[in-house]
Design a protein around this motif. Structure first.
Motif, PDB file in Angstrom:
ATOM      1  N   THR A 137      51.830  19.659  21.196  1.00 28.31           N
ATOM      2  CA  THR A 137      50.669  19.981  21.792  1.00 28.31           C
ATOM      3  C   THR A 137      51.038  20.872  23.009  1.00 28.31           C
ATOM      4  OG1 THR A 137      50.347  17.993  23.257  1.00 28.31           O
ATOM      5  CG2 THR A 137      48.992  18.143  20.979  1.00 28.31           C
ATOM      6  N   VAL A 138      50.355  22.233  22.895  1.00 33.05           N
ATOM      7  CA  VAL A 138      50.734  23.190  24.186  1.00 33.05           C
ATOM      8  C   VAL A 138      49.358  23.710  24.740  1.00 33.05           C
ATOM      9  CG1 VAL A 138      51.880  25.360  24.412  1.00 33.05           C
ATOM     10  CG2 VAL A 138      52.707  23.887  22.667  1.00 33.05           C
ATOM     11  N   ARG A 139      49.076  23.594  25.748  1.00 35.29           N
ATOM     12  CA  ARG A 139      47.849  23.869  26.502  1.00 35.29           C
ATOM     13  C   ARG A 139      47.773  25.506  26.709  1.00 35.29           C
ATOM     14  NH1 ARG A 139      43.413  22.287  28.541  1.00 35.29           N
ATOM     15  NH2 ARG A 139      44.187  19.878  28.268  1.00 35.29           N
ATOM     16  N   ARG A 140      46.847  26.186  26.140  1.00 39.23           N
ATOM     17  CA  ARG A 140      46.340  27.557  26.414  1.00 39.23           C
ATOM     18  C   ARG A 140      45.095  27.673  27.023  1.00 39.23           C
ATOM     19  NH1 ARG A 140      51.310  27.951  25.026  1.00 39.23           N
ATOM     20  NH2 ARG A 140      52.002  28.995  23.204  1.00 39.23           N
ATOM     21  N   GLY A 141      45.387  28.064  28.329  1.00 43.94           N
ATOM     22  CA  GLY A 141      44.129  27.973  29.411  1.00 43.94           C
ATOM     23  C   GLY A 141      43.666  26.792  29.266  1.00 43.94           C
ATOM     24  N   PRO A 142      41.982  26.732  28.650  1.00 45.52           N
ATOM     25  CA  PRO A 142      41.241  25.609  28.774  1.00 45.52           C
ATOM     26  C   PRO A 142      41.420  24.903  27.271  1.00 45.52           C
ATOM     27  CG  PRO A 142      39.933  27.655  28.148  1.00 45.52           C
ATOM     28  CD  PRO A 142      41.284  28.078  28.416  1.00 45.52           C
ATOM     29  N   PHE A 143      42.119  25.510  26.517  1.00 40.37           N
ATOM     30  CA  PHE A 143      42.294  25.154  25.016  1.00 40.37           C
ATOM     31  C   PHE A 143      43.500  24.322  24.938  1.00 40.37           C
ATOM     32  CE2 PHE A 143      40.064  29.132  24.909  1.00 40.37           C
ATOM     33  CZ  PHE A 143      38.692  28.583  24.566  1.00 40.37           C
ATOM     34  N   VAL A 144      43.874  23.615  24.005  1.00 41.39           N
ATOM     35  CA  VAL A 144      45.079  22.887  23.275  1.00 41.39           C
ATOM     36  C   VAL A 144      45.349  23.208  22.172  1.00 41.39           C
ATOM     37  CG1 VAL A 144      46.337  20.645  22.912  1.00 41.39           C
ATOM     38  CG2 VAL A 144      44.799  20.849  25.091  1.00 41.39           C
ATOM     39  N   LEU A 145      46.543  23.685  21.740  1.00 37.05           N
ATOM     40  CA  LEU A 145      47.117  24.180  20.318  1.00 37.05           C
ATOM     41  C   LEU A 145      48.159  22.963  19.818  1.00 37.05           C
ATOM     42  CD1 LEU A 145      47.393  26.162  17.963  1.00 37.05           C
ATOM     43  CD2 LEU A 145      49.245  27.270  19.491  1.00 37.05           C
ATOM     44  N   ALA A 146      47.706  22.528  18.847  1.00 39.82           N
ATOM     45  CA  ALA A 146      48.395  21.427  18.147  1.00 39.82           C
ATOM     46  C   ALA A 146      49.013  21.952  16.922  1.00 39.82           C
ATOM     47  CB  ALA A 146      47.481  20.323  17.496  1.00 39.82           C
ATOM     48  N   LYS A 147      50.569  22.114  17.105  1.00 45.41           N
ATOM     49  CA  LYS A 147      51.350  22.907  16.194  1.00 45.41           C
ATOM     50  C   LYS A 147      51.952  21.628  15.107  1.00 45.41           C
ATOM     51  CE  LYS A 147      52.868  26.820  18.944  1.00 45.41           C
ATOM     52  NZ  LYS A 147      53.835  27.475  19.448  1.00 45.41           N
ATOM     53  N   VAL A 148      51.988  21.734  14.076  1.00 48.33           N
ATOM     54  CA  VAL A 148      52.674  20.685  13.218  1.00 48.33           C
ATOM     55  C   VAL A 148      54.147  21.140  13.235  1.00 48.33           C
ATOM     56  CG1 VAL A 148      53.249  20.209  10.732  1.00 48.33           C
ATOM     57  CG2 VAL A 148      51.116  21.044  11.274  1.00 48.33           C
ATOM     58  N   ILE A 149      54.825  19.981  13.733  1.00 44.32           N
ATOM     59  CA  ILE A 149      56.453  20.004  14.194  1.00 44.32           C
ATOM     60  C   ILE A 149      57.181  20.579  13.101  1.00 44.32           C
ATOM     61  CG2 ILE A 149      58.285  18.817  15.015  1.00 44.32           C
ATOM     62  CD1 ILE A 149      56.383  16.997  16.507  1.00 44.32           C
ATOM     63  N   GLY A 150      57.999  21.602  13.199  1.00 42.56           N
ATOM     64  CA  GLY A 150      58.926  22.006  12.247  1.00 42.56           C
ATOM     65  C   GLY A 150      58.436  23.540  12.180  1.00 42.56           C
ATOM     66  N   SER A 151      57.122  23.772  12.612  1.00 44.51           N
ATOM     67  CA  SER A 151      56.735  25.195  12.480  1.00 44.51           C
ATOM     68  C   SER A 151      57.940  26.167  13.123  1.00 44.51           C
ATOM     69  CB  SER A 151      55.560  25.364  13.049  1.00 44.51           C
ATOM     70  OG  SER A 151      54.534  24.769  12.256  1.00 44.51           O
TER      71      SER A 151
END
Length: 350
Positions: free
Chosen positions: A59-73
């Motif tokens: 999980t990475v915060r982008r301003g007010p949003f949280v981006l959840a990346k599948v690990i291994g991307s």
């Protein structure tokens, strides 16, 4: 939400039941997360005391949003969600959406049941485009390379081997255990570095990517799933295919070779070896991994698509617009990094 320590045993069990690729196993995910210092959050679905679906997400915060990346991307491996059945997949997807996270994965297996369910799930606005085709070699019991390649092409490969053997000591070396892996590790790393030097290829065996590689491969050797095949000429380690077994499939992960032996056609030699050895190895398929090239294509007699998936919870206002922005963000960031890199080079040249 759960910690890695609290779910790792159940995770192993789930991966052994439902996993189809090594990238969904704890040994890969946890080593990647530790080496790259990812902020990992685990979304887990339990049915009684049994874990029936699981998604480890960076999980990475982008301003007010949280981006959840599948690990291994971005690591060049096919990816999947772990789930026992359709109901578990729906619950997993619903749980991620309830957290309000955007979701991203760059090489998601197109026929992964959870990916298929996501496109139909009412909680998600999904964009999925084919990234590429993963070539696969399928072999029935008793079949060999001669069942999928012409006699003429295999004769040519034998001739190349004979030419090397007339003037050099040539052999194939197979690595299956930790002791052997450790003894050859410096040769493997050195060859990988030499193989990608001067190219745009990524070396996944060195930092920042490769800090996890040795620990991951050691864990696979410990579990009896490692299979690295190397070509040795006059005592020199000159080519290798790093493979990991998942059920009845051998997954090719990384291939490197010394440019001085190009006339031997090492890529073809290694695939031929796997094809001829598949019964002994206990596998029926050679998954050649992400990254299509001519060598893989001429051997493949099957394959599957991997997708670049971006998804935004429908509960968001203007979720479709956010989905489009999320889809284009990686290319924007890549262009920005490239521009900054060129500017730095010009500044350094002055």
């Amino acid at each position: 939400m759960s910690s890695a320590e609290s779910v790792v045993d159940d995770w192993e069990d789930l991966a052994s039941r439902s996993g189809t690729v090594f990238s969904s196993r704890p040994g890969f995910v946890l080593n990647v997360a530790g080496a790259l210092r990812l902020n990992v959050r685990f979304v887990v679905v339990r049915r009684g005391c049994r874990v029936v679906a699981l998604a480890p997400l960076n999980t990475v915060r982008r301003g007010p949003f949280v981006l959840a990346k599948v690990i291994g991307s971005t690591l060049g491996v096919p990816l999947e969600f772990l789930s026992d059945d359709a109901d578990a997949s729906d619950l997993l997807l619903g749980a991620i959406a309830d957290r309000g996270w955007m979701l991203s994965g760059d090489s998601m297996i197109a026929n992964d049941p959870t990916v298929v369910r996501m496109a139909r799930h009412g909680a998600w606005d999904v964009d999925a485009v084919v990234r590429e085709r993963v070539p696969v070699v399928v072999l029935r019991p008793g079949e060999t390379a001669s069942n999928i390649r012409s006699a003429k092409s295999l004769k040519r490969l034998r001739q190349y081997r004979s030419e090397v053997e007339r003037r050099s000591n040539f052999r194939v070396e197979e690595i299956r255990d930790i002791v052997h892996l450790d003894a050859r590790w410096n040769d493997i790393v050195t060859l990988a570095a030499e193989s990608v030097e001067g190219t745009d290829k990524v070396n996944y065996l060195v930092a920042p990517h490769g800090e996890f590689a040795r620990d991951f491969l050691r864990s696979e050797a410990r579990a009896g799933r490692l299979c690295i095949t190397g070509l040795v000429v006059d005592g020199r380690w000159v080519a290798h295919e790093i493979g990991v077994r998942t059920h009845r499939r051998m997954e090719g992960w990384l291939t490197h070779y010394d440019s001085s032996i190009g006339k031997l056609q090492p890529g073809h030699q290694l695939i031929e070896w796997f094809a001829d050895a598949h019964d002994r190895l206990g596998v029926a398929e050679l998954d050649q991994g992400v990254g299509v090239n001519k060598i893989k294509s001429v051997w493949a007699n099957a394959g599957y698509d991997v997708l670049r998936v971006t998804a935004v919870p429908r509960a968001w206002w203007l979720s479709g617009c956010m989905k489009s922005a999320l889809r284009t963000l990686p290319s924007i960031l890549a262009r920005t990094r490239s521009t900054l890199h060129r500017a730095a080079e010009r500044a350094g040249a002055r």
